[in-house]
Design a protein around this motif. Structure first.
Motif, PDB file in Angstrom:
ATOM      1  N   ASP A  49     -65.984  73.872  11.819  1.00  0.00           N
ATOM      2  CA  ASP A  49     -64.914  72.889  11.597  1.00  0.00           C
ATOM      3  C   ASP A  49     -64.348  72.358  12.902  1.00  0.00           C
ATOM      4  O   ASP A  49     -63.925  71.230  12.986  1.00  0.00           O
ATOM      5  CB  ASP A  49     -63.802  73.493  10.737  1.00  0.00           C
ATOM      6  CG  ASP A  49     -63.121  74.665  11.408  1.00  0.00           C
ATOM      7  OD1 ASP A  49     -63.690  75.210  12.364  1.00  0.00           O
ATOM      8  OD2 ASP A  49     -62.020  75.039  10.979  1.00  0.00           O
ATOM      9  N   ARG A 241     -65.211  85.661  24.811  1.00  0.00           N
ATOM     10  CA  ARG A 241     -64.078  86.589  24.798  1.00  0.00           C
ATOM     11  C   ARG A 241     -64.503  87.947  25.319  1.00  0.00           C
ATOM     12  O   ARG A 241     -63.852  88.538  26.181  1.00  0.00           O
ATOM     13  CB  ARG A 241     -63.554  86.776  23.373  1.00  0.00           C
ATOM     14  CG  ARG A 241     -62.785  85.620  22.848  1.00  0.00           C
ATOM     15  CD  ARG A 241     -61.829  86.087  21.731  1.00  0.00           C
ATOM     16  NE  ARG A 241     -61.259  84.922  21.073  1.00  0.00           N
ATOM     17  CZ  ARG A 241     -61.709  84.431  19.925  1.00  0.00           C
ATOM     18  NH1 ARG A 241     -62.686  85.025  19.284  1.00  0.00           N
ATOM     19  NH2 ARG A 241     -61.173  83.366  19.408  1.00  0.00           N
ATOM     20  N   ALA A 245     -63.490  90.036  28.532  1.00  0.00           N
ATOM     21  CA  ALA A 245     -62.847  91.342  28.329  1.00  0.00           C
ATOM     22  C   ALA A 245     -63.566  92.431  29.105  1.00  0.00           C
ATOM     23  O   ALA A 245     -62.965  93.413  29.533  1.00  0.00           O
ATOM     24  CB  ALA A 245     -62.819  91.691  26.840  1.00  0.00           C
TER      25      ALA A 245
ATOM     26  N   ARG B  13     -69.107 103.107  20.015  1.00  0.00           N
ATOM     27  CA  ARG B  13     -68.296 102.025  19.479  1.00  0.00           C
ATOM     28  C   ARG B  13     -68.855 101.558  18.132  1.00  0.00           C
ATOM     29  O   ARG B  13     -68.109 101.278  17.203  1.00  0.00           O
ATOM     30  CB  ARG B  13     -68.257 100.856  20.450  1.00  0.00           C
ATOM     31  CG  ARG B  13     -67.091  99.919  20.223  1.00  0.00           C
ATOM     32  CD  ARG B  13     -67.264  98.645  20.993  1.00  0.00           C
ATOM     33  NE  ARG B  13     -68.534  98.013  20.692  1.00  0.00           N
ATOM     34  CZ  ARG B  13     -68.801  97.406  19.539  1.00  0.00           C
ATOM     35  NH1 ARG B  13     -67.873  97.329  18.618  1.00  0.00           N
ATOM     36  NH2 ARG B  13     -69.978  96.889  19.325  1.00  0.00           N
ATOM     37  N   ASN B 115     -59.962  77.174   5.692  1.00  0.00           N
ATOM     38  CA  ASN B 115     -61.248  77.828   5.948  1.00  0.00           C
ATOM     39  C   ASN B 115     -61.591  77.660   7.427  1.00  0.00           C
ATOM     40  O   ASN B 115     -62.550  77.017   7.792  1.00  0.00           O
ATOM     41  CB  ASN B 115     -62.312  77.189   5.056  1.00  0.00           C
ATOM     42  CG  ASN B 115     -63.634  77.891   5.166  1.00  0.00           C
ATOM     43  OD1 ASN B 115     -63.749  78.934   5.800  1.00  0.00           O
ATOM     44  ND2 ASN B 115     -64.657  77.306   4.570  1.00  0.00           N
ATOM     45  N   THR B 116     -60.762  78.227   8.296  1.00  0.00           N
ATOM     46  CA  THR B 116     -60.889  78.008   9.726  1.00  0.00           C
ATOM     47  C   THR B 116     -60.876  79.332  10.430  1.00  0.00           C
ATOM     48  O   THR B 116     -60.120  80.223  10.051  1.00  0.00           O
ATOM     49  CB  THR B 116     -59.693  77.179  10.228  1.00  0.00           C
ATOM     50  OG1 THR B 116     -59.614  76.009   9.457  1.00  0.00           O
ATOM     51  CG2 THR B 116     -59.854  76.812  11.675  1.00  0.00           C
ATOM     52  N   LEU B 117     -61.703  79.440  11.471  1.00  0.00           N
ATOM     53  CA  LEU B 117     -61.708  80.689  12.224  1.00  0.00           C
ATOM     54  C   LEU B 117     -60.483  80.756  13.125  1.00  0.00           C
ATOM     55  O   LEU B 117     -60.168  79.827  13.835  1.00  0.00           O
ATOM     56  CB  LEU B 117     -62.962  80.797  13.070  1.00  0.00           C
ATOM     57  CG  LEU B 117     -63.092  82.181  13.720  1.00  0.00           C
ATOM     58  CD1 LEU B 117     -64.371  82.840  13.302  1.00  0.00           C
ATOM     59  CD2 LEU B 117     -62.994  82.111  15.215  1.00  0.00           C
ATOM     60  N   GLY B 119     -58.426  83.259  15.980  1.00  0.00           N
ATOM     61  CA  GLY B 119     -58.664  84.394  16.858  1.00  0.00           C
ATOM     62  C   GLY B 119     -57.360  84.934  17.417  1.00  0.00           C
ATOM     63  O   GLY B 119     -56.309  84.319  17.316  1.00  0.00           O
ATOM     64  N   VAL B 120     -57.436  86.127  17.975  1.00  0.00           N
ATOM     65  CA  VAL B 120     -56.283  86.708  18.650  1.00  0.00           C
ATOM     66  C   VAL B 120     -56.837  87.449  19.862  1.00  0.00           C
ATOM     67  O   VAL B 120     -57.901  88.055  19.801  1.00  0.00           O
ATOM     68  CB  VAL B 120     -55.504  87.640  17.696  1.00  0.00           C
ATOM     69  CG1 VAL B 120     -56.394  88.699  17.113  1.00  0.00           C
ATOM     70  CG2 VAL B 120     -54.325  88.266  18.390  1.00  0.00           C
ATOM     71  N   SER B 121     -56.152  87.348  20.974  1.00  0.00           N
ATOM     72  CA  SER B 121     -56.641  87.997  22.184  1.00  0.00           C
ATOM     73  C   SER B 121     -55.738  89.180  22.529  1.00  0.00           C
ATOM     74  O   SER B 121     -54.526  89.074  22.466  1.00  0.00           O
ATOM     75  CB  SER B 121     -56.664  87.016  23.352  1.00  0.00           C
ATOM     76  OG  SER B 121     -57.743  86.147  23.224  1.00  0.00           O
ATOM     77  N   SER B 126     -60.706  95.938  31.753  1.00  0.00           N
ATOM     78  CA  SER B 126     -62.041  96.486  31.730  1.00  0.00           C
ATOM     79  C   SER B 126     -62.148  97.499  32.861  1.00  0.00           C
ATOM     80  O   SER B 126     -61.263  97.599  33.706  1.00  0.00           O
ATOM     81  CB  SER B 126     -63.057  95.372  31.948  1.00  0.00           C
ATOM     82  OG  SER B 126     -62.802  94.741  33.187  1.00  0.00           O
ATOM     83  N   ALA B 135     -65.670  96.793  28.506  1.00  0.00           N
ATOM     84  CA  ALA B 135     -64.373  96.360  28.005  1.00  0.00           C
ATOM     85  C   ALA B 135     -63.560  97.580  27.565  1.00  0.00           C
ATOM     86  O   ALA B 135     -64.072  98.454  26.865  1.00  0.00           O
ATOM     87  CB  ALA B 135     -64.561  95.390  26.842  1.00  0.00           C
ATOM     88  N   ILE B 207     -62.083  91.222  17.975  1.00  0.00           N
ATOM     89  CA  ILE B 207     -63.502  91.096  18.325  1.00  0.00           C
ATOM     90  C   ILE B 207     -64.163  90.027  17.490  1.00  0.00           C
ATOM     91  O   ILE B 207     -64.908  89.196  17.990  1.00  0.00           O
ATOM     92  CB  ILE B 207     -64.240  92.424  18.064  1.00  0.00           C
ATOM     93  CG1 ILE B 207     -63.665  93.495  18.957  1.00  0.00           C
ATOM     94  CG2 ILE B 207     -65.721  92.262  18.318  1.00  0.00           C
ATOM     95  CD1 ILE B 207     -64.456  94.756  18.867  1.00  0.00           C
ATOM     96  N   THR B 208     -63.891  90.052  16.178  1.00  0.00           N
ATOM     97  CA  THR B 208     -64.651  89.182  15.291  1.00  0.00           C
ATOM     98  C   THR B 208     -63.971  87.842  15.069  1.00  0.00           C
ATOM     99  O   THR B 208     -64.627  86.867  14.726  1.00  0.00           O
ATOM    100  CB  THR B 208     -64.834  89.845  13.917  1.00  0.00           C
ATOM    101  OG1 THR B 208     -63.529  90.102  13.388  1.00  0.00           O
ATOM    102  CG2 THR B 208     -65.571  91.151  14.038  1.00  0.00           C
ATOM    103  N   THR B 256     -83.058  93.073  19.368  1.00  0.00           N
ATOM    104  CA  THR B 256     -82.000  92.069  19.173  1.00  0.00           C
ATOM    105  C   THR B 256     -81.058  92.540  18.057  1.00  0.00           C
ATOM    106  O   THR B 256     -81.400  93.453  17.304  1.00  0.00           O
ATOM    107  CB  THR B 256     -82.598  90.716  18.740  1.00  0.00           C
ATOM    108  OG1 THR B 256     -83.116  90.868  17.413  1.00  0.00           O
ATOM    109  CG2 THR B 256     -83.688  90.253  19.671  1.00  0.00           C
ATOM    110  N   PRO B 257     -79.871  91.909  17.934  1.00  0.00           N
ATOM    111  CA  PRO B 257     -78.947  92.319  16.873  1.00  0.00           C
ATOM    112  C   PRO B 257     -79.538  92.192  15.479  1.00  0.00           C
ATOM    113  O   PRO B 257     -79.184  92.961  14.578  1.00  0.00           O
ATOM    114  CB  PRO B 257     -77.765  91.349  17.036  1.00  0.00           C
ATOM    115  CG  PRO B 257     -77.861  90.834  18.414  1.00  0.00           C
ATOM    116  CD  PRO B 257     -79.298  90.862  18.789  1.00  0.00           C
ATOM    117  N   VAL B 258     -80.434  91.235  15.274  1.00  0.00           N
ATOM    118  CA  VAL B 258     -81.025  91.054  13.939  1.00  0.00           C
ATOM    119  C   VAL B 258     -81.863  92.275  13.580  1.00  0.00           C
ATOM    120  O   VAL B 258     -81.728  92.847  12.494  1.00  0.00           O
ATOM    121  CB  VAL B 258     -81.904  89.792  13.917  1.00  0.00           C
ATOM    122  CG1 VAL B 258     -82.427  89.553  12.524  1.00  0.00           C
ATOM    123  CG2 VAL B 258     -81.113  88.602  14.407  1.00  0.00           C
TER     124      VAL B 258
END
Lengths: 418, 288
Positions: A49, A241, A245, B13, B115-117, B119-121, B126, B135, B207-208, B256-258
């Protein structure tokens, strides 16, 4: 009075026919009516979006501007905006809807290359002209489709030698795992090797991956001189991010073929997290020309300031190319003097050239891409500081494979071979 | 050497991440036999609590560690009172009911917040291990995961509340005969499961990022972890998280992550073939 079966059938057949006729009436009315319909398919919600909203806003702005100047062929334009919600199934059904139900004269839209490849064949089948206004990996060869964004030969080719000269020859590429990321990272590899460098590794990530922890450690173990990011979408912002970090900002610099191209990426993450990312696009809001300043002032007066200050659209390559795509189409219609699809395509193929906010934009008749000015910029405190500009770059990558003059019926998406 | 340490931290983690997303489900599904399909949405609500509180100027740590579990715990209690309490002992019906609930919560949050992402920091900084930078937030997640497991053991084993909860789940009629009120204990237990899930959502939010549909990304992993773990809540969740987390994270490092996700699913399938009752169906049988 009783109703027998035969009477009932007759009556229902008659009323059915009337219903059908009345349902068809408005269709005929719109086909000849006052407004010219323009389709806009952009992801106004969902993971993309932040790119789609400004594109749709600026498309509306372009329509209003054309209307304020008297419209096209003496008729007003009307935008049929559809929100594809970052969802491929919706692209398919909404493209069908605007082409067949609304019978729009042109569709502007599609953000990811995946979405383009959903709607491009559909719009070709429905004989509806299509403008794709996003920077992408190049290679689309389709007479029904015009691509107004930049391609790797215009941007990556400039970006790679610049950052390699600045930072070093060892490159680590991280890319989104779909056609755009795969093909663009192949271009990155080609240009890095042409400049005497080496791509240490190329890692791919599906669009919903948010955890980049192992990748960040792998990059540190490989010790590249720079990271080339071909990441796409909101989930992938997690990389920047987590990179910051982990304290990596000062260790290994980042160049990107996507960061800040679409929209609010620099707003969604903090200035410290985005500082110093070098990119190369066809438009930056900081382009210092009278045309761009006038354009920015007009957009701001009409839609408000760009975020975070206001709710107006962020002006980036994606949104401004959408504006320019609309203007190119309008110039084509004016020249053709009709909305007939083939006549408009022929008019556009005459090499229409316009002076736009990003500089001079000319349609390349052979590939249906554009020749345009390209800029290279460094991100400093959420501002793109333009380092270099390259005048009138042709879409050389697509020109190498695509010739719509010779093969007008071609319908291909060529991919780079290494 | 330093690389090994860095890999170890990332593996821990990943394990802590699995513990976080599945401990609440282990209580609600493992203990109470409620197939809570809305578990992912509880995580999402925890994430939203943190993001919205941070926007309102509340300290991020307070929002994460206090507000998120509190808000989602209360939502859990309300849901238990309105839906779940009619469905105890009807496992398939709880699946349908909580599925509907999950669709409702996603729709509701989409309508209200878009429907929007978002975030928070958080700034944790580190630190360096040899040639690598890690981190600080990774360590924080490992810490929260470990504390949650330890606290769950402590509550279930050493407190009266834990004893009563365990007893009631085993035999509600006997608990009632001894003068306890099973409906109230169910309500509290469900609320605690929801609160732990809210805490997890809050801790993972930086993180997400949060988006109304984020629950889908977690629900499968949470159920796989709990089912692979088997009957024992803490030992099951702990051992399954350790196994699945290290396999998927080490595979991610190697490939890879997949492929990492594929490896997690593959191990879970193989494990359930060999140990249909889960890990604690054969090992650690007498543990919690």
């Amino acid at each position: 009075m009783g109703i027998d079966r035969r009477g009932f059938l007759k009556a229902s057949a008659a009323s059915g026919a009337m219903l059908g006729a009345s349902a068809l009436m408005p269709k005929f009315a719109t086909a000849q009516g006052a407004d010219i319909l323009v389709g806009g398919l952009h992801d106004e919600t969902g993971g993309l979006d932040f790119a789609g909203k400004p594109m749709q806003q600026v498309l509306g702005f372009a329509v209003d501007e054309i209307n304020a100047q008297g419209g096209l062929l003496g008729r007003k334009l009307k935008l049929i905006g559809a929100d594809t919600q970052s969802n491929m199934q919706l692209y398919a059904s909404l493209a069908q809807q605007v082409a067949l139900k609304d019978k729009v004269s042109v569709v502007h839209g599609g953000i990811t290359s995946a979405s383009r490849e959903v709607i491009r064949p559909a719009l070709r089948r429905f004989n509806t002209l299509y403008f794709y206004n996003t920077l992408y990996e190049g290679g689309v060869c389709d007479r029904n489709c015009f691509c107004t964004g930049t391609t790797p030969a215009q941007t990556v080719q400039k970006l790679v030698p610049h950052v390699m000269k600045k930072w070093g020859k060892k490159v680590y590429t991280i890319a989104a795992d779909y056609n755009y990321g795969q093909i663009t990272s192949a271009w990155v590899k080609k240009y890095v090797e042409e400049n005497g460098g080496q791509v240490l590794s190329t890692d791919f990530f599906p669009l919903d991956v948010t955890n980049f922890g192992p990748t960040i450690q792998k990059i540190q173990a490989a010790k590249p001189d720079l990271v080339m990011s071909v990441l796409v979408g909101a989930a992938h912002l997690g990389f920047y991010r987590q990179w910051a970090a982990a304290g990596m900002k000062k260790q290994i610099p980042i160049a990107s073929t996507t960061f800040g191209a679409g929209g609010t990426e620099p707003i969604l993450i903090t200035p410290e997290e985005s500082e110093g990312i070098i990119s190369c696009y066809g438009y930056y809001p900081t382009i210092d020309t009278p045309a761009n300043k006038a354009f920015k002032a007009k957009v701001q007066a009409k839609l408000g300031a760009a975020p975070p200050a206001g709710n107006g659209p962020l002006l980036t390559e994606l949104s401004v190319c959408t504006y320019e795509g609309m203007m190119l189409w309008a110039a084509g219609v004016k020249k053709a003097g009709t909305l007939d699809r083939m006549k408009v395509i022929e008019a556009l193929e005459s090499g229409i050239s316009l002076d736009m906010p990003s500089g001079k934009v000319t349609i390349d008749p052979v590939t249906h891409h554009v020749t345009r000015d390209v800029y290279l910029a460094d991100l400093k405190n959420r501002e793109f500081v333009i380092l270099e500009s390259f005048a009138q770059q042709p879409p050389a990558d697509t020109q190498a494979v695509c010739d719509l003059k010779k093969n007008p019926n071609e319908n291909q998406h060529y991919q780079i071979k290494l | 050497m330093d690389y090994g340490l860095v890999v170890l931290i990332e593996v821990l983690r990943a394990i802590a991440g699995l513990v976080l997303i599945s401990i609440g489900l282990a209580i609600i599904f493992g203990m109470m036999r409620i197939v809570n399909i809305a578990h992912g949405e509880f995580l999402m609500l925890g994430g939203y609590t943190v993001v919205l509180s941070a926007k309102a100027g509340i300290n991020t740590w307070v929002a994460m560690l206090v507000l998120a579990p509190l808000v989602v715990g209360l939502v859990g209690v309300a849901i238990e009172r309105c839906f779940i309490r009619f469905l105890y002992g009807r496992m398939l019906d709880t699946l349908l009911a909580t599925w509907g609930l999950s669709l409702f919560i996603v729709g509701f949050v989409t309508v209200v917040f878009g429907n929007t992402l978002e975030g928070v920091s958080v700034s944790v900084g580190s630190f360096e291990i040899g040639r690598f930078r890690v981190a600080g937030y990774s360590l924080f997640i490992i810490l929260v995961g470990a504390v949650l497991l330890a606290a769950t053991v402590a509550v279930l084993r050493f407190t009266r509340l834990g004893l009563i909860a365990r007893g009631t789940m085993q035999n509600p009629n006997m608990a009632a005969a001894l003068g306890l009120s099973p409906p109230r204990i169910y309500m509290v237990t469900f609320g605690i499961g929801a609160a732990l899930t809210g805490l997890a959502g809050g801790v993972l939010a930086p993180i997400t990022g949060v988006v109304p549909t984020m629950g889908i990304a977690f629900i499968a992993q949470a159920f796989i972890t709990v089912i692979t773990g088997g009957a024992a809540i803490v030992a099951g969740t702990g051992s399954a998280s350790t196994l699945l987390g290290s396999v998927s994270q080490l595979t991610t490092f190697a490939t890879t992550p997949v492929i990492g996700d594929v490896a997690l699913l593959f191990i879970a399938v193989v494990l359930l073939r060999i140990l249909p009752q889960g890990i604690t169906g054969r090992f650690f049988r007498r543990s919690l």
